[in-house]
Design an enzyme around this catalytic site. Structure first.
Site, short mmCIF file in Angstrom:
data_model
loop_
_atom_site.label_atom_id
_atom_site.label_comp_id
_atom_site.label_asym_id
_atom_site.label_seq_id
_atom_site.Cartn_x
_atom_site.Cartn_y
_atom_site.Cartn_z
N ALA A 1 28.84 44.72 38.49
CA ALA A 1 29.43 46.04 38.68
C ALA A 1 29.02 46.90 37.49
CB ALA A 1 30.94 45.92 38.77
N GLY B 1 29.41 40.84 39.56
CA GLY B 1 29.52 41.30 40.95
C GLY B 1 28.25 41.05 41.75
N GLU C 1 28.58 37.57 42.87
CA GLU C 1 29.64 37.56 43.90
C GLU C 1 29.13 38.12 45.22
OE1 GLU C 1 32.28 39.62 41.20
OE2 GLU C 1 33.72 37.98 41.34
N GLU D 1 31.56 37.95 33.09
CA GLU D 1 32.65 38.90 32.85
C GLU D 1 33.48 38.55 31.62
OE1 GLU D 1 31.86 37.55 35.79
OE2 GLU D 1 32.06 39.01 37.41
N1 DAK Z 1 26.40 47.88 34.28
C1 DAK Z 1 25.79 48.99 33.83
N2 DAK Z 1 24.53 49.02 33.34
C2 DAK Z 1 23.86 47.87 33.26
C3 DAK Z 1 24.42 46.65 33.72
C4 DAK Z 1 25.76 46.68 34.26
N3 DAK Z 1 26.36 45.58 34.76
N4 DAK Z 1 23.52 45.67 33.52
C5 DAK Z 1 22.43 46.27 32.98
N5 DAK Z 1 22.63 47.57 32.82
C6 DAK Z 1 21.71 48.58 32.28
C7 DAK Z 1 21.61 48.46 30.77
O1 DAK Z 1 22.68 49.12 30.15
C8 DAK Z 1 20.28 49.11 30.52
O2 DAK Z 1 20.46 50.50 30.58
P1 DAK Z 1 19.69 51.49 29.53
O3 DAK Z 1 20.07 51.01 28.17
O4 DAK Z 1 18.24 51.30 29.84
O5 DAK Z 1 20.20 52.85 29.87
C9 DAK Z 1 19.44 48.69 31.71
O6 DAK Z 1 20.39 48.31 32.73
C10 DAK Z 1 18.55 47.51 31.43
O7 DAK Z 1 19.37 46.49 30.88
P2 DAK Z 1 19.02 45.74 29.51
O8 DAK Z 1 18.26 46.61 28.58
O9 DAK Z 1 20.29 45.14 29.00
O10 DAK Z 1 18.03 44.59 30.05
P3 DAK Z 1 17.80 43.14 29.46
O11 DAK Z 1 16.66 42.59 30.26
O12 DAK Z 1 17.68 43.16 27.97
O13 DAK Z 1 19.13 42.31 29.81
C11 DAK Z 1 20.91 41.57 31.26
C12 DAK Z 1 19.44 42.06 31.15
C13 DAK Z 1 21.21 41.45 32.78
C14 DAK Z 1 21.03 40.17 30.63
C15 DAK Z 1 21.86 42.57 30.58
O14 DAK Z 1 21.57 43.87 31.08
C16 DAK Z 1 23.31 42.27 30.83
O15 DAK Z 1 23.90 41.38 30.21
N6 DAK Z 1 23.95 43.08 31.71
C17 DAK Z 1 25.38 43.01 31.96
C18 DAK Z 1 25.72 41.81 32.81
C19 DAK Z 1 27.22 41.73 33.04
O16 DAK Z 1 28.03 41.61 32.11
N7 DAK Z 1 27.60 41.78 34.31
C20 DAK Z 1 29.00 41.68 34.73
C21 DAK Z 1 29.62 43.06 34.81
S1 DAK Z 1 31.33 43.05 35.28
C22 DAK Z 1 35.55 43.86 41.85
C23 DAK Z 1 34.24 43.75 42.23
C24 DAK Z 1 33.27 43.43 41.30
C25 DAK Z 1 33.59 43.29 39.97
C26 DAK Z 1 34.87 43.42 39.58
C27 DAK Z 1 35.88 43.73 40.51
N8 DAK Z 1 36.58 44.14 42.82
C28 DAK Z 1 36.25 44.11 44.24
C29 DAK Z 1 37.92 44.40 42.41
C30 DAK Z 1 32.49 42.98 39.05
C31 DAK Z 1 32.51 43.05 37.71
C32 DAK Z 1 31.26 42.84 36.98
O17 DAK Z 1 30.22 42.57 37.52
#
Ligand code: DAK
Length: 262
Positions: free
Chosen positions: A69, A113, A116, A136
């Site tokens: 997400a 997400g 998921e 997360e």
């Molecule tokens: N959200 C926003 N932007 C994201 C992102 C994310 N989840 N993942 C990547 N990006 C963006 C980065 O900020 C970056 O943007 P700029 O800096 O270029 O503007 C761009 O994508 C490229 O990412 P990186 O520079 O970080 O790329 P790397 O190859 O170095 O790293 C990575 C890739 C996937 C390891 C890293 O980007 C990363 O760790 N991303 C976050 C992963 C994460 O924590 N995901 C979980 C998020 S929480 C629900 C439904 C769903 C959810 C909750 C509730 N309900 C139905 C109630 C879900 C929650 C989640 O998913």
């Protein structure tokens, strides 16, 4: 003009075809924001309602199926806001109501997400560069779209705990060994493999495909005894279909079946 958040295409040349939906926020690694999930929900519903569609494939880019997400959209939310608005629940639920098979074709990151969403699909075909995880915990939350429930059912408690509590990623090979992934293929073959599987499904009897999906899903939601009873009732009911008569006649006459979808 801004780029569309999802791309919609129709593939195959049979009587029933495949709806291919591509998540399209490549610069954000397909981070799933509200607008994208609204569009995905609408596209899934439209495909489910279309009698000319037999199967749906969801994919992303070569680098990311979806990295979760959108964290930038969530960061400032308060408890009262997410509770009162039932935060992003509405547009994440559509996929659970889709009755036709949905295949996830996953390359690159499928995190949070994104993992998921892939797990909500009926089949998960992964490229060798795929990486799965529920990170997360590393940003102060827990999975919110079924990750703590579907992951243990797919890979068992031990590995699910490992992934959910540490936030580490598992590669495609580990995911296949653990049972999360149904097929593992080289990246360049991912779409061919997913679309070929979808083509096969499109050529079958739609009613029996939908009933088979319902029955397998029952296995995750009830007891074994209830599931077996449910399967038996559904199995019996298929003898009321023209496609059962045709499928069996075609086998006995050594010819391909011509299903009428009824
Ligand atoms: N959200 C926003 N932007 C994201 C992102 C994310 N989840 N993942 C990547 N990006 C963006 C980065 O900020 C970056 O943007 P700029 O800096 O270029 O503007 C761009 O994508 C490229 O990412 P990186 O520079 O970080 O790329 P790397 O190859 O170095 O790293 C990575 C890739 C996937 C390891 C890293 O980007 C990363 O760790 N991303 C976050 C992963 C994460 O924590 N995901 C979980 C998020 S929480 C629900 C439904 C769903 C959810 C909750 C509730 N309900 C139905 C109630 C879900 C929650 C989640 O998913």
């Amino acid at each position: 003009m801004t780029d569309p958040l999802i791309l919609i295409d129709t593939r195959g040349d049979g009587e029933r075809r495949t709806r291919l939906i591509t998540l399209n926020r490549p610069k954000q690694l397909n981070a799933l924001n509200d607008a994208l999930m609204d569009q995905l929900g609408a596209a899934l519903q439209a495909a489910d309602d279309d009698a000319g569609i037999g199967c749906i494939v969801i994919t992303g880019s070569e680098k990311a199926f979806a990295a979760g997400a959108d964290i930038s959209a969530m960061q400032s939310h308060t408890y009262m806001h997410v509770y009162k608005t039932n935060f992003i629940t509405r547009n994440w639920e559509t996929i659970r109501r889709v009755r036709k098979p949905v295949i996830a074709a996953v390359a690159g990151f499928a995190l949070g997400g994104g993992c998921e969403l892939a797990m909500m699909c009926d089949m998960l075909i992964a490229a060798e560069n795929a990486k799965f995880g529920q990170p997360e915990i590393k940003i102060g939350i827990i999975p919110g779209a079924g990750g703590t429930q579907r992951l243990p059912r797919a890979v068992g408690k031990a590995k699910a705990m490992d992934l959910v509590l540490t936030g580490r990623m598992m590669d495609a090979q580990e995911a296949e060994r653990a049972g999360l992934v149904s097929r593992l293929v080289p990246l360049e073959k991912l779409m061919d493999e997913a679309l070929a599987a979808a083509d096969l499904i499109c050529a079958l009897s739609g009613p029996s495909v939908m009933m088979a999906k319902e029955c397998v899903n029952r296995a995750f939601e009830g007891s074994l005894a209830d599931g077996v009873d449910y399967e038996r009732r559904v199995f019996h009911s298929l003898f009321a279909t023209a496609d059962q008569k045709e499928g069996m006649a075609a086998f006995l006459e050594k010819r391909p079946p011509k299903f009428s979808q009824s």
